[in-house]
Motif scaffolding. Structure first.
Motif, short mmCIF file in Angstrom:
data_model
loop_
_atom_site.label_atom_id
_atom_site.label_comp_id
_atom_site.label_asym_id
_atom_site.label_seq_id
_atom_site.Cartn_x
_atom_site.Cartn_y
_atom_site.Cartn_z
N LYS A 188 -5.60 -11.56 0.56
CA LYS A 188 -6.20 -11.91 1.85
C LYS A 188 -7.70 -11.86 1.69
O LYS A 188 -8.29 -10.80 1.43
CB LYS A 188 -5.73 -10.92 2.93
CG LYS A 188 -6.27 -11.21 4.35
CD LYS A 188 -5.55 -12.38 4.98
CE LYS A 188 -5.66 -12.41 6.49
NZ LYS A 188 -6.98 -12.74 7.02
N ARG A 189 -8.38 -13.00 1.87
CA ARG A 189 -9.81 -13.10 1.58
C ARG A 189 -10.65 -13.40 2.81
O ARG A 189 -11.84 -13.08 2.82
CB ARG A 189 -10.05 -14.19 0.52
CG ARG A 189 -9.39 -13.89 -0.81
CD ARG A 189 -9.59 -14.99 -1.82
NE ARG A 189 -8.88 -14.70 -3.06
CZ ARG A 189 -9.36 -13.94 -4.04
NH1 ARG A 189 -10.57 -13.40 -3.92
NH2 ARG A 189 -8.66 -13.72 -5.12
N PRO A 220 -9.69 -8.21 -1.80
CA PRO A 220 -11.08 -8.00 -2.24
C PRO A 220 -11.97 -7.55 -1.09
O PRO A 220 -11.63 -7.68 0.09
CB PRO A 220 -11.49 -9.37 -2.77
CG PRO A 220 -10.58 -10.33 -2.10
CD PRO A 220 -9.29 -9.61 -1.88
N ILE A 221 -13.12 -7.03 -1.45
CA ILE A 221 -14.11 -6.59 -0.47
C ILE A 221 -14.49 -7.76 0.42
O ILE A 221 -14.85 -8.83 -0.08
CB ILE A 221 -15.35 -6.03 -1.18
CG1 ILE A 221 -14.96 -4.82 -2.05
CG2 ILE A 221 -16.42 -5.63 -0.17
CD1 ILE A 221 -16.06 -4.39 -3.00
N GLU A 228 -9.06 -4.84 7.36
CA GLU A 228 -7.99 -3.87 7.24
C GLU A 228 -6.75 -4.52 6.62
O GLU A 228 -6.49 -5.70 6.79
CB GLU A 228 -7.60 -3.29 8.61
CG GLU A 228 -8.74 -2.67 9.39
CD GLU A 228 -9.30 -3.60 10.45
OE1 GLU A 228 -9.42 -4.81 10.14
OE2 GLU A 228 -9.60 -3.15 11.56
N THR A 229 -5.97 -3.72 5.94
CA THR A 229 -4.72 -4.23 5.39
C THR A 229 -3.58 -4.10 6.40
O THR A 229 -2.75 -5.00 6.51
CB THR A 229 -4.38 -3.50 4.08
OG1 THR A 229 -5.37 -3.83 3.09
CG2 THR A 229 -3.01 -3.89 3.55
N ARG A 253 -5.25 -1.53 -4.65
CA ARG A 253 -6.64 -1.99 -4.58
C ARG A 253 -6.91 -2.79 -3.31
O ARG A 253 -7.48 -3.89 -3.35
CB ARG A 253 -6.99 -2.78 -5.84
CG ARG A 253 -7.09 -1.92 -7.09
CD ARG A 253 -7.05 -2.73 -8.34
NE ARG A 253 -5.68 -3.17 -8.62
CZ ARG A 253 -5.33 -3.86 -9.69
NH1 ARG A 253 -6.23 -4.20 -10.58
NH2 ARG A 253 -4.07 -4.23 -9.86
N CYS A 254 -6.53 -2.22 -2.21
CA CYS A 254 -6.78 -2.83 -0.89
C CYS A 254 -8.18 -2.42 -0.46
O CYS A 254 -8.38 -1.35 0.13
CB CYS A 254 -5.73 -2.39 0.11
SG CYS A 254 -4.08 -2.99 -0.29
N ASP A 255 -9.18 -3.26 -0.75
CA ASP A 255 -10.59 -2.91 -0.67
C ASP A 255 -11.32 -3.59 0.48
O ASP A 255 -12.55 -3.60 0.51
CB ASP A 255 -11.30 -3.28 -1.98
CG ASP A 255 -10.80 -2.49 -3.17
OD1 ASP A 255 -10.17 -1.43 -2.96
OD2 ASP A 255 -11.02 -2.92 -4.31
N GLY A 256 -10.60 -4.20 1.40
CA GLY A 256 -11.25 -5.04 2.39
C GLY A 256 -12.38 -4.40 3.15
O GLY A 256 -13.47 -4.95 3.28
#
Length: 773
Positions: A188-189, A220-221, A228-229, A253-256
């Motif tokens: 998700k970007r 990714p960030i 949020e995931t 690596r859920c970094d959003g």
């Protein structure tokens, strides 16, 4: 309907046996068969295999309990699936793929389900985006919600809106008693929560949904709020109970943004989930009486990896494991917040009646108590307890930070090792020589007999136990230098052709000589361009307004080159490296090593790197490089000027480089607004020399380095000569700025301003040396 089918089947059976001789025997046989199967059994259930959208819609109208629609294998483009009807508990309506993973929903496709006892399985969404707000929705429309329904074994892979800041949601759960399990969500970007549970109507409250065994792959960030995931509820309905269970999921690596999970409702359970190298925390943002138990957080020392953040009343944080977490402030391993007195529903409610017990915090750097304390957030935690926890840090690090009065928390029977017990409260026992051993479940435990911390029987959810087995969990980023090496001659057009033919991760080695470039070099894959050998640096001379343009999917590494702008057009605003002028969904990386940039002065405002609005760099690295005679800035990272908390790059690191006669700033770095949902930007400048940098009349900041809203700054061991001052503006949160051990020659001292806080400047500016010339 089912009973009619059974009767028809019985009649068919009797006809097959021949003429009926005893009507009574037929009747009793019918009764026995009906009793044996039950009226809701799948006797006579139909399977409809469809290969067109029209055939699907016709089949949907025929469905009765127990029936299924099978989508034929292949790519279904622009298919807005509405799956609705009423199944039964033991005879659901099913929509499935002919072969799991072989039905691809592409283009502008989505899925809405509404009714009761529905099951969808085996689909893949990729190569497109939803035409509506959701990819998957547990409602057919606002009046027809899904209840007692299930979506499983389904994939959403990089199915993003084309515009980075356009908001959508991949999955939204409405209704009651639904299940979302064994699904694979990755990449998700664009802006918007990956998955959310809504409580916006009574029909969706106290819903008792189950979210389990899903693989939440790398996100990714985002570089702004809205990454949020998983979110359960919203602020508006946060005092409503949801009773959602989130268990046995893997967050990879859920970094959003700051909140991996944002809980905004009551009486939810977060149990036995694994968080791997994910930046941020499981956050009890709103809502009361939630349970967080048996979760495992592996940070592996990655920046900003966090654990659990506690806000509101009645939260129980029990039996969780947190190892190698490096997050600070709101992103720490365990954070207990201050609240706002008489808080409005969308702010921070006071922590009350929190139970924090039997947790293990291993080699995790920060436990933050009364965090966020300021004039507004002045309501300290009360009526809470912190008991039987194990805190171990092999580096003997003091992990506690106390921001306000914590007398409202009772501390008892906690074990801490090997560092000294904290002095802010009793209730901690120090163990000097505690030997930790890794058990079969992969977690560290103290010796048998030490009962503080995590229970020993915890079963850790593994990555391969989540998602689907038939869809690969691939790495999200192709490393530089991981592909084929190709030699590129200095012949005109050779570099353009080599870039066009290259694959992700490839290396192009330039032969010695002058490489003249007459076209824009568009980079749409991770690519390294470097000198072949070390004797003589190849020179690239370009004739267009830019040399490189990084477009969606691209990343660039340059090494050992000389780049000249001497033949660029005599126009203002040339750039050596620019991003696409349009929004880019995929984050990029840029590295410049041992490369010289010269003759960037054919006209004014000739920049080295310029990032457009809607683009985002995971990292920019400049190492051992030289920049001479530049009429613009070295790095223009200032296009996100709307003050929404958005910015152009996460990490900017410059080491061992020299900048001479640069009219613009070394860097214009801008992050505006007061949003607290992100960790960056980060800026580091070390062991570098700035000579006559930033003095041009078109440098609007008037600074040699202009940092606005940067969250982490480290400027140390540099020489700055004949240049205007460094300017650092703090805008939000608790930014960390350190300017230390630099030499300033004919250059004013650095300036720091707190733009949104009534406090003295907080930058640490020490051990610097100043001289006139």
């Amino acid at each position: 309907m089912a009973s009619r089918r059974i009767s028809q089947r019985i009649a068919s059976m009797m006809r097959a046996r021949g003429p009926r001789k005893n009507t009574c025997s037929v009747f009793f046989a019918s009764v026995l068969i009906i009793a044996g199967f039950g009226v809701s059994a799948e006797v006579g259930a139909e399977t409809y295999r469809v290969d067109t959208q029209d055939a699907y819609r016709k089949a949907l109208k025929k469905l009765t309990p127990g029936d299924e629609i099978v989508l034929a294998n292949g790519v279904w483009r622009d298919f807005e699936i509405v799956f609705k009807g009423k199944g039964q508990k033991d005879a659901p309506l099913t929509l499935r793929s002919e072969t799991p993973g072989k039905v691809i929903l592409s283009g502008q496709s989505n899925l809405r389900i509404g009714g009761e006892h529905l099951h969808v399985t085996g689909l893949v969404f990729k190569d497109g985006y939803s035409p509506t707000r959701e990819v998957i929705s547990f409602r057919a429309d606002s009046k027809m919600l899904a209840h007692h329904s299930r979506i499983s074994q389904t994939v959403i892979d990089n199915y993003n809106q084309p515009e980075r800041q356009e908001t959508d949601f991949w999955v939204i759960m409405y209704g009651k008693n639904n299940r979302f399990d064994h699904n694979h969500l990755v990449g998700k970007r664009n802006k918007g929560v990956t998955m959310a549970v809504r409580l916006n109507t009574p029909e969706s409250q106290e819903n008792r949904h189950r979210i389990d065994h899903n693989y939440f792959g790398p996100r990714p960030i985002l570089g702004s709020n809205g990454g949020e995931t998983l979110r359960i509820g919203t602020s508006h309905y946060s005092l409503t109970d949801s009773f959602t269970v989130v268990e046995n999921n893997y967050f990879d690596r859920c970094d959003g943004e700051l909140e991996i999970i944002s809980n905004k409702s009551g009486r939810n359970t977060f149990r036995s989930n694994t968080f791997y190298r994910s930046r941020g925390t499981l956050t009890m943002r709103h809502g009361n009486n939630n349970l967080v138990t048996g979760n495992v957080f592996f940070g592996e020392g990655a920046d900003h990896t966090g654990g659990i953040r506690v806000i509101n009343a009645g939260q129980t944080i029990s039996g969780n494991y947190m190892e190698g977490l490096k997050g600070t402030r709101f992103g720490g391993a365990l954070v207990v917040m201050n609240g706002v007195p008489d808080s409005p529903i969308n702010r921070y409610h006071q922590v009350k009646d929190a139970v924090i017990e039997r947790n293990s915090l291993i080699n995790s750097d920060n436990i933050q108590l009364a965090a966020g304390s300021d004039e507004e957030r002045s309501a300290v935690p009360v009526d809470s307890r912190f008991t039987d926890n194990l805190i171990y840090h092999q580096e003997n690090k003091d992990v506690f930070t106390v921001y306000d009065d914590v007398s409202g928390i009772r501390f008892a029977d906690n074990l801490i090792a090997p560092m000294a017990a904290p002095d802010f409260a009793p209730g901690f026992t120090r163990a000097h020589d505690l030997l930790m051993t890794r058990a079969e479940n992969g977690l560290l435990y103290p010796p048998i007999g030490v009962e503080s911390g995590l229970p020993r029987d915890l079963v850790v959810t593994q990555k391969d136990q989540t998602g689907v087995m038939w869809y690969a969990k691939t790495e999200p980023v192709v490393p530089f230098d991981s592909g084929k090496v190709t030699r590129v001659s200095a012949e005109r057009g050779a570099l353009f052709a080599a870039i066009d033919a290259a694959k992700a991760g490839d290396v192009l080695e330039l032969s010695a000589g002058t490489h003249r470039v007459a076209k824009f070099l568009k980079v749409d894959k991770p690519l390294t361009i470097r000198a072949r050998g070390k004797r003589r640096s190849p020179e690239i001379v370009f004739e267009r307004t830019a040399l490189f343009e990084i477009i969606n999917g691209g990343s660039l590494k340059l090494e050992g080159l000389t780049i000249s702008g001497a033949e660029a057009p005599d126009t203002a605003g040339n750039t050596v490296i620019r991003t696409s002028p349009y929004s880019m969904l995929e984050n990029y990386r840029l590295e410049l090593h041992r490369t010289s940039f010269i003759d960037l002065d054919v006209n004014h405002s000739f920049h080295v790197v310029s990032a457009a609005k809607g683009t985002f760099a995971d990292r920019i690295i400049i190492d051992s490089s030289d920049f001479t005679d530049v009429t613009g800035a070295i790095l223009k990272l200032d296009k996100e000027s709307d003050d929404y908390g958005i910015y152009n790059a996460e990490y900017l690191t410059i080491t061992g480089s020299t900048f001479t006669n640069v009219k613009g700033a070394l860097v214009d770095f801008y992050r505006g607004g007061t949003d607290e949902s992100t960790f960056g930007p980060h800026f580091r400048l070390q062991a570098s020399t700035l000579m006559n940098v930033g003095g041009g009349k078109r440098n609007r900041s008037g600074a040699s380095i202009h940092l606005h809203g940067v969250q982490v700054t480290d400027i140390s061991g540099n020489m700055v000569k004949d240049s205007p001052a460094i300017l650092v503006n703090h805008t939000v949160g608790e930014p960390k700025t350190r300017i230390d051990d630099n030499d300033f020659v004919a250059t004013p001292a650095p300036k720091n301003a707190e733009l949104n806080a009534a406090t003295p400047p907080t930058a640490v500016i020490t051990n610097n040396r100043y001289q006139d010339r």
